[in-house]
Design a protein around this motif. Sequence first.
Motif, mmCIF file in Angstrom:
data_model
loop_
_atom_site.group_PDB
_atom_site.id
_atom_site.type_symbol
_atom_site.label_atom_id
_atom_site.label_comp_id
_atom_site.label_asym_id
_atom_site.label_seq_id
_atom_site.Cartn_x
_atom_site.Cartn_y
_atom_site.Cartn_z
ATOM 1 N N TYR A 44 0.816 -1.067 0.161
ATOM 2 C CA TYR A 44 0.039 -0.219 0.038
ATOM 3 C C TYR A 44 0.949 1.135 0.004
ATOM 4 C CZ TYR A 44 -3.992 2.876 0.754
ATOM 5 O OH TYR A 44 -4.852 3.965 0.791
ATOM 6 N N PRO A 45 0.505 2.139 -0.883
ATOM 7 C CA PRO A 45 1.608 3.381 -0.868
ATOM 8 C C PRO A 45 1.348 4.423 0.123
ATOM 9 C CG PRO A 45 -0.412 3.590 -2.735
ATOM 10 C CD PRO A 45 -0.243 2.352 -1.980
ATOM 11 N N ILE A 46 2.392 4.822 0.715
ATOM 12 C CA ILE A 46 2.331 5.901 1.470
ATOM 13 C C ILE A 46 3.154 6.860 1.058
ATOM 14 C CG2 ILE A 46 2.866 6.790 4.042
ATOM 15 C CD1 ILE A 46 0.882 4.748 3.952
ATOM 16 N N VAL A 47 2.618 8.327 0.938
ATOM 17 C CA VAL A 47 3.250 9.313 0.134
ATOM 18 C C VAL A 47 3.916 10.417 1.184
ATOM 19 C CG1 VAL A 47 2.843 11.526 -1.331
ATOM 20 C CG2 VAL A 47 1.564 9.333 -1.599
ATOM 21 N N ASN A 48 5.137 10.642 0.972
ATOM 22 C CA ASN A 48 5.881 11.500 1.879
ATOM 23 C C ASN A 48 5.946 13.003 1.143
ATOM 24 O OD1 ASN A 48 7.524 13.254 3.221
ATOM 25 N ND2 ASN A 48 9.325 11.876 3.299
ATOM 26 N N TRP A 49 5.008 13.902 1.580
ATOM 27 C CA TRP A 49 4.766 15.311 0.908
ATOM 28 C C TRP A 49 5.903 16.189 1.345
ATOM 29 C CZ3 TRP A 49 1.168 14.849 -2.542
ATOM 30 C CH2 TRP A 49 0.096 13.894 -2.545
ATOM 31 N N ILE A 57 -11.757 14.077 8.826
ATOM 32 C CA ILE A 57 -10.331 14.447 9.275
ATOM 33 C C ILE A 57 -9.536 13.369 8.870
ATOM 34 C CG2 ILE A 57 -8.874 15.334 10.853
ATOM 35 C CD1 ILE A 57 -10.901 16.612 12.183
ATOM 36 N N HIS A 58 -8.292 13.260 8.267
ATOM 37 C CA HIS A 58 -7.600 12.069 8.184
ATOM 38 C C HIS A 58 -6.002 12.506 7.985
ATOM 39 C CE1 HIS A 58 -8.669 7.775 6.657
ATOM 40 N NE2 HIS A 58 -7.454 7.754 7.313
ATOM 41 N N GLY A 59 -5.216 11.595 8.584
ATOM 42 C CA GLY A 59 -3.796 11.631 8.512
ATOM 43 C C GLY A 59 -3.176 11.266 7.165
ATOM 44 N N THR A 60 -2.329 11.811 6.308
ATOM 45 C CA THR A 60 -1.920 11.529 5.039
ATOM 46 C C THR A 60 -1.132 10.322 5.054
ATOM 47 O OG1 THR A 60 -0.122 12.910 4.918
ATOM 48 C CG2 THR A 60 -2.078 13.832 4.099
ATOM 49 N N PRO A 78 -1.042 16.613 7.286
ATOM 50 C CA PRO A 78 0.020 16.046 6.317
ATOM 51 C C PRO A 78 1.324 15.068 7.251
ATOM 52 C CG PRO A 78 -0.581 18.302 5.328
ATOM 53 C CD PRO A 78 -1.169 17.898 6.601
ATOM 54 N N GLY A 79 1.428 14.038 6.819
ATOM 55 C CA GLY A 79 2.520 13.439 7.645
ATOM 56 C C GLY A 79 2.048 12.823 8.828
ATOM 57 N N TYR A 80 1.032 12.920 9.301
ATOM 58 C CA TYR A 80 0.567 12.295 10.313
ATOM 59 C C TYR A 80 -0.245 10.939 10.044
ATOM 60 C CZ TYR A 80 1.273 15.635 13.768
ATOM 61 O OH TYR A 80 1.896 16.655 14.821
ATOM 62 N N GLY A 108 0.973 15.444 20.365
ATOM 63 C CA GLY A 108 1.816 16.304 20.447
ATOM 64 C C GLY A 108 1.153 17.832 20.388
ATOM 65 N N TYR A 109 2.354 18.794 19.960
ATOM 66 C CA TYR A 109 1.792 20.303 19.839
ATOM 67 C C TYR A 109 0.725 20.493 18.899
ATOM 68 C CZ TYR A 109 2.031 25.222 20.068
ATOM 69 O OH TYR A 109 1.683 26.751 20.168
ATOM 70 N N ASP A 110 0.726 19.640 17.740
ATOM 71 C CA ASP A 110 -0.099 19.842 16.542
ATOM 72 C C ASP A 110 -1.669 19.391 16.908
ATOM 73 O OD1 ASP A 110 1.892 20.882 15.251
ATOM 74 O OD2 ASP A 110 2.012 19.486 13.840
ATOM 75 N N ARG A 111 -1.669 18.881 17.960
ATOM 76 C CA ARG A 111 -3.045 18.517 18.348
ATOM 77 C C ARG A 111 -3.843 19.740 19.032
ATOM 78 N NH1 ARG A 111 -5.547 13.863 19.152
ATOM 79 N NH2 ARG A 111 -7.525 13.851 20.601
#
Length: 734
Positions: free
Chosen positions: A218-223, A657-660, A690-692, A698-701
Amino acid sequence: MKRNILLLALALGVHTIYAQQKRFSIDEAAIGLYANLAQENLAQLSWVPHETAFVHTVKVLDEDVLIRKHVPSLAVDTLLHLSDIQKLLGSDIRLNTFPEIHWLDKQTMYFEVQNRYFIAHQKATDWEVLPWHTLPENAANIVVDSVNKQLAYTQGNNLFLIDTNGKIQSLTQDANPDIVNGQSVHRQEFGIEKGIFFSPKGNYLAFYRMDQRMVESYPIVNWDNTPASVHGTKYPFAGRPSHEVSLGVYNPKNAKTVFLQTGEPKDHYLTCVTWSPDEKFIYVAILNREQNHLWLNQYDAENGFFIKTLFEEQDPKYVQPLHELHFLPHKDDQFVWWSQRDGFMHLYRYDRTGKQLNQITKGNWVVNEIIGESADKKTLYITGSKESPLEKHVYAVHWETGKMTRLDAKPGVHQAQVNTDGTHILDSWSDGTTPRTIDIYGTQKNWKRNLLTSKNPLSAYLRPKVENITLKADDGTPLFGKLIYPTNFNPSHKYPVIVYLYNGPNVQLLANSFPASGNLWYEYMAQRGYLVFTMDGRGSSNRGLKFEQATFRQLGSVEMEDQMQGVNYLKSLPYVDIDRMGIHGWSFGGFMTTSFMLRKPDIFKVGVAGGPVLDWRLYEVMYTERYMDTPAENPAGYEKANLLSKTALLKGKLLLIHGTSDSTVVWQHSIKFLKEAIKTRTQVDYFVYPGYEHNVRGYDRIHLMQKISDYFDLYLNPYAAQDINEKANAKLSY
């Protein structure tokens, strides 16, 4: 004159009261319980092995110091200063707190800083800290053999050992990255948390080998890169090819590996891996892919040969093994087995031939942990839900007679540690109104001391009323819920309400622990004029097998029926505005949120679904097939729960809401939902991180919780946006 003084005093008093009633900032609501509003604690609290003494850190002149306290005198020794470690690290690494310590024996401990391992020895009058090993930067899955002081670790997909002579041995040399060694397998289901198992005396090392070549990538993209880059993760979708796991046994003395002959089919599950105390045998629970038949097998550790099946367990729905065998002290021929065969997770005593000697614990309650033992008293120390599913208490149970004694004295949730000899307990507990309290007491209940009574970190804040609610499912089963009232509640007003839910397997939201609300975000929303309701319906954990299995083959249906009991209760309250009801959940709770918005579209005006499962055919094998069987076996159940085919039913406002980089509930769930929404001309709101991965930590919460709060304010309670909360409280700085 006196009257004026009295009025002035009253005015000042009122001012003081209101000054103390602070409101939570969004920073505090999101992460405050782990930051400025954390409860006091005794960091690094643990027993010294084979001593009636424990350690924890204290601050001395702003420096962390590790101290030891002897029981019962509580006399103090100073063991290590943070500066002792800092000297070894040099100036390139700066420590603010003591690294986590681990005991090898009562005179030796180790700790790790950025893959640099240090060992501390007790000398005559002090402790000496020395470098031990430096592991490669990408070393992972590190396990320490406390007997022979060996370290095992993985690099990439291969397994390595630093032996007793400090020599690095390469246990595997698999060039194909899809063959993975020494890591947890089966996506950490079945209680699996590691992939490396040292034998009791450290003479052998068992390890998982997972062949994923047949599993789809399954592909996971690093943006972050330009252009964006893609890496694949092996993801076994329900009903599709799964990985194949074997168990190797390595002998460091001759550098030879044998594999256990665990048989066919190769996509069955291997769990509960346990060494016999004499290192001659390994016990493995073999679970078929259907997850309804388990065999506890014994294997020869020297050659990998199958010896015998000790016993089998079957269930028409599923068997869910979660624990290794627990061999009894000084009883190498007897072990404890965990089972839900009588409907609740209990303990059973067996001999090594597979003969059941007795059922140790019984009743309509759940054993949560084995935390210690006493050989002399033939006693296990356990935690369980005997008093209430909302609490966890500490018990002593005789492993032959089953006689049980509760050892703690207070209601609430108790997290306990028992010393090696089983004579004393460190008990960290709280209840809804009592912050963390740490007591130490004798297991004979003949001695007790309080070590810490935490101040209430929330005492200066405007707190809502929290009411425990008990409702009933359609079959009469009690359902436990919690209603959080708006601060400054006026029963003659109408309030918007938010239902927060999970209601999925292996999770329990409600407990009698601090704070009573369970979540400061609930209290933040209560300060903004919301009622907040949460309830654990059938399917959630800690209530026994019947309660959990009620959802079998129909995920989302029974849970929705139970949550509707909560909805109907809310509608019966005169102060609930039934036209302003919202719902929110994450992961399984995101699935439930979206299910309500589509399958019962007239109930909630607003929904926020985070990381939601939207089609169970897109979720992984082990979890999904346990609760739903395969898509081929249960097409009607999968289609009923399929939310991708129901987008046209949406009436309210829905935010997904979704983490990429989510490799648990893959991003494709919500992307496909958007595609179907476009087809049906359904308007959906959407936000990605992005990236989650599967959640935002953490702080982004803080950003996440602001996003969710704003969405509810926008559509349920627009006047809350004018709240003085954000103006009155400066944001936290970290």
